[in-house]
Design a protein around this motif. Structure first.
Motif, PDB file in Angstrom:
ATOM      1  N   MET A  66       0.848  -1.197   0.000  1.00 24.03           N
ATOM      2  CA  MET A  66       0.000   0.000   0.000  1.00 24.03           C
ATOM      3  C   MET A  66       0.877   1.238   0.000  1.00 24.03           C
ATOM      4  SD  MET A  66      -3.123  -0.909  -0.233  1.00 24.03           S
ATOM      5  CE  MET A  66      -3.786   0.725  -0.101  1.00 24.03           C
ATOM      6  N   ARG A  67       0.590   2.135  -0.922  1.00 26.71           N
ATOM      7  CA  ARG A  67       1.298   3.410  -0.988  1.00 26.71           C
ATOM      8  C   ARG A  67       0.443   4.537  -0.406  1.00 26.71           C
ATOM      9  NH1 ARG A  67       5.437   3.161  -5.283  1.00 26.71           N
ATOM     10  NH2 ARG A  67       6.576   1.307  -4.640  1.00 26.71           N
ATOM     11  N   ARG A  68      -0.868   4.358  -0.528  1.00 25.67           N
ATOM     12  CA  ARG A  68      -1.805   5.374  -0.054  1.00 25.67           C
ATOM     13  C   ARG A  68      -3.123   4.687   0.268  1.00 25.67           C
ATOM     14  NH1 ARG A  68      -3.793  10.136  -4.093  1.00 25.67           N
ATOM     15  NH2 ARG A  68      -5.347  11.069  -2.738  1.00 25.67           N
ATOM     16  N   PHE A  69      -3.683   5.003   1.425  1.00 27.57           N
ATOM     17  CA  PHE A  69      -4.984   4.480   1.813  1.00 27.57           C
ATOM     18  C   PHE A  69      -5.670   5.572   2.617  1.00 27.57           C
ATOM     19  CE2 PHE A  69      -7.993   2.393   4.581  1.00 27.57           C
ATOM     20  CZ  PHE A  69      -8.660   1.573   3.696  1.00 27.57           C
ATOM     21  N   GLU A  70      -6.719   6.145   2.039  1.00 28.01           N
ATOM     22  CA  GLU A  70      -7.366   7.288   2.663  1.00 28.01           C
ATOM     23  C   GLU A  70      -8.874   7.133   2.714  1.00 28.01           C
ATOM     24  OE1 GLU A  70      -6.187  10.457   0.075  1.00 28.01           O
ATOM     25  OE2 GLU A  70      -4.259  10.718   1.081  1.00 28.01           O
ATOM     26  N   PRO A  71      -9.424   6.937   3.901  1.00 31.09           N
ATOM     27  CA  PRO A  71     -10.874   7.044   4.028  1.00 31.09           C
ATOM     28  C   PRO A  71     -11.257   8.518   3.903  1.00 31.09           C
ATOM     29  CG  PRO A  71      -9.895   5.916   5.921  1.00 31.09           C
ATOM     30  CD  PRO A  71      -8.786   6.516   5.135  1.00 31.09           C
ATOM     31  N   HIS A  72     -12.308   8.811   3.146  1.00 31.55           N
ATOM     32  CA  HIS A  72     -12.726  10.197   2.946  1.00 31.55           C
ATOM     33  C   HIS A  72     -14.020  10.517   3.676  1.00 31.55           C
ATOM     34  CE1 HIS A  72     -10.305  10.271  -1.057  1.00 31.55           C
ATOM     35  NE2 HIS A  72      -9.542  10.435  -0.018  1.00 31.55           N
ATOM     36  N   VAL A  73     -15.060   9.753   3.437  1.00 31.50           N
ATOM     37  CA  VAL A  73     -16.374  10.037   4.003  1.00 31.50           C
ATOM     38  C   VAL A  73     -16.818   8.842   4.836  1.00 31.50           C
ATOM     39  CG1 VAL A  73     -18.798  10.515   3.483  1.00 31.50           C
ATOM     40  CG2 VAL A  73     -17.003  11.504   2.038  1.00 31.50           C
ATOM     41  N   LEU A  74     -17.183   9.107   6.074  1.00 35.25           N
ATOM     42  CA  LEU A  74     -17.766   8.086   6.942  1.00 35.25           C
ATOM     43  C   LEU A  74     -19.149   8.565   7.338  1.00 35.25           C
ATOM     44  CD1 LEU A  74     -14.506   8.075   7.745  1.00 35.25           C
ATOM     45  CD2 LEU A  74     -15.344   6.421   9.394  1.00 35.25           C
ATOM     46  N   THR A  75     -20.152   7.747   7.071  1.00 38.68           N
ATOM     47  CA  THR A  75     -21.512   8.095   7.450  1.00 38.68           C
ATOM     48  C   THR A  75     -22.219   6.822   7.879  1.00 38.68           C
ATOM     49  OG1 THR A  75     -23.534   9.249   6.789  1.00 38.68           O
ATOM     50  CG2 THR A  75     -22.453   7.900   5.107  1.00 38.68           C
ATOM     51  N   GLY A  76     -23.151   6.951   8.787  1.00 43.26           N
ATOM     52  CA  GLY A  76     -23.772   5.724   9.243  1.00 43.26           C
ATOM     53  C   GLY A  76     -25.057   5.901   9.997  1.00 43.26           C
TER      54      GLY A  76
END
Length: 131
Positions: A66-76
């Motif tokens: 992995m070079r980049r792993f970005e969560p952007h939006v969390l909704t629930g």
């Protein structure tokens, strides 16, 4: 709702820290782990239970740098959390790069993850694993 989103946010933090025991602690014993994708992606498929999920993480780490792993939006809600993000990496078998937007669907019951589903650009990732 805040509790479920907080639980999932902590899992992503633990993923970034490579804290597998911390991730597994948030999962139910009989968790279902689904990574949608074709056979050309070594870690795609369905796993059941914490032991198989731990094996999935080992396989994933052996398969991908992995070079980049970005969560952007969390909704629930009380029972589900949806997360969108971006990942970039290399298929270790070929050294070929990939980049993909992804969407994760988490299902929570009694404060534990009972199911995880991963949706992403499977063609881009499969192509990275293909010579």
């Amino acid at each position: 709702m805040k509790e479920t989103v907080s639980l999932i946010r902590k899992i992503y933090e633990r993923f970034q820290q490579k804290d597998l025991p911390g991730i597994l602690a948030a999962l139910s014993e009989d968790v279902t782990w689904i990574v949608h994708g074709p056979r050309g992606i070594p870690y795609a498929g369905v796993r059941a239970g914490k032991t198989e999920v731990a094996g999935w993480f080992e396989l994933f780490g052996a398969s991908v740098e992995m070079r980049r792993f970005e969560p952007h939006v969390l909704t629930g809600s009380q029972r589900h959390v949806i997360v969108t993000g971006r990942a970039e990496g290399l298929a270790r078998a070929t050294g070929r790069p990939f980049g993909t937007q992804w969407c994760h669907l988490w299902t929570i019951h009694d404060g534990e993850v009972v199911q995880f589903e991963d949706y992403f650009d499977t063609a881009s990732v499969r192509d990275a694993f293909t010579n």
